[in-house]
Scaffold this active site. Structure first.
Site, PDB file in Angstrom:
ATOM      1  NE  ARG A   1      14.648 -16.647 -11.354  1.00 58.95           N
ATOM      2  CZ  ARG A   1      14.670 -15.441 -10.785  1.00 58.95           C
ATOM      3  NH1 ARG A   1      13.546 -14.781 -10.575  1.00 58.95           N
ATOM      4  NH2 ARG A   1      15.812 -14.875 -10.447  1.00 58.95           N
TER       5      ARG A   1
ATOM      6  CB  ILE B   1      18.388 -17.324  -7.774  1.00 56.72           C
ATOM      7  CG1 ILE B   1      17.829 -18.012  -9.025  1.00 56.72           C
ATOM      8  CG2 ILE B   1      17.414 -16.275  -7.269  1.00 56.72           C
ATOM      9  CD1 ILE B   1      16.512 -18.796  -8.759  1.00 56.72           C
ATOM     10  CB  SER B   2      21.519 -15.856 -12.503  1.00 56.26           C
ATOM     11  OG  SER B   2      22.724 -16.372 -11.987  1.00 56.26           O
ATOM     12  CB  ALA B   3      18.382 -11.736 -13.854  1.00 56.26           C
TER      13      ALA B   3
END
Ligand code: SAH
Length: 216
Positions: A36, A62-64
């Site tokens: 990530r 950016i999503s969790a």
């Protein structure tokens, strides 16, 4: 410089398994394989394994990691599956899905903002996912009819209702996961398409950026 990304990634995946968000070996393995820190903006690298959304360009995020895991679990990834993602963002969700469906699978991801589509495509290329993930610049509310039907559709931006094209381009038996605006908040729903209509399950309360576009 080794700042312990690998051990931070392993710890995060273990926490997501302990909390029951990661349920399958396929999703655990996929999250363990994708760095990530390579998808966040450079200034956020050291926060890459905090379980929270991080800014990209414009209002995109950016999503969790727990949300990426939840979306991936919701589509029940199998080897060779073909998935359409609406909202490419950083490309991270697409890369995790790519790991979960293997080399014979295919992820089509579409992004409406050109600079973000370019950012996603660069990340996908640089990290070696270009064989499985294809990034498109365009309005994902219209889907991507040329490659339909899809085994699953993942929408990573919140909509007032399901864009009709997305349900049309989903195969019967396929899964569509989408955050819908409801009562001032958002609920993440899973739809499983049937010969007539679809069965739906509410998964969680969520907070995604808004879905724009002409096909809503
Ligand atoms: N899945 C991404 C997070 C995406 S954030 C990741 O893993 O990083 C949501 C994205 O949806 C934003 O980049 C926004 O620009 C995009 N978006 C909004 N409406 C869209 C549309 N109609 N078609 C495609 N992308 C859209």
């Amino acid at each position: 410089m080794d700042v312990g990304f690998d051990s931070a990634r392993r710890r995060l995946v273990r926490d997501l398994m302990d909390s029951g968000i990661i349920k399958s070996e396929a999703v655990a393995e996929a999250m363990l394989r994708v760095p990530r820190e390579e998808f966040v903006m450079p200034e956020y690298r050291l926060s890459a394994y905090e379980d929270r959304a991080l800014p990209l360009l414009g209002d995109a995020t950016i999503s969790a990691p727990h949300m990426v895991a939840m979306l991936c679990e919701a589509v029940a990834p199998r080897e060779g599956m073909r998935i359409l993602e609406v909202g490419a963002g950083s490309g991270y969700q697409a890369a995790v899905c790519a790991e979960a469906v293997g080399r014979r699978g295919k992820i089509y991801t579409i992004e409406i903002e050109l600079p973000i589509a370019v950012y996603a495509a660069q990340n996908i290329e640089r990290l070696g996912y270009a064989g499985v993930v294809e990034v498109f610049w365009g309005d994902g509310t219209l889907g991507l009819p040329q490659y339909a039907p899809y085994d699953a559709v993942i929408v990573t931006a919140a909509a007032p209702r399901i864009p009709p094209a997305l349900m049309e381009q989903l195969a019967v038996g396929g899964r569509l996961v989408i955050p819908l605006e409801e009562g001032g908040g958002q609920i993440l729903y899973l739809y499983i398409k049937e010969a007539k209509g679809a069965r739906r399950t509410a998964l969680a309360q969520v907070a995604f950026v808004p879905l724009r576009g002409s096909g809503i």
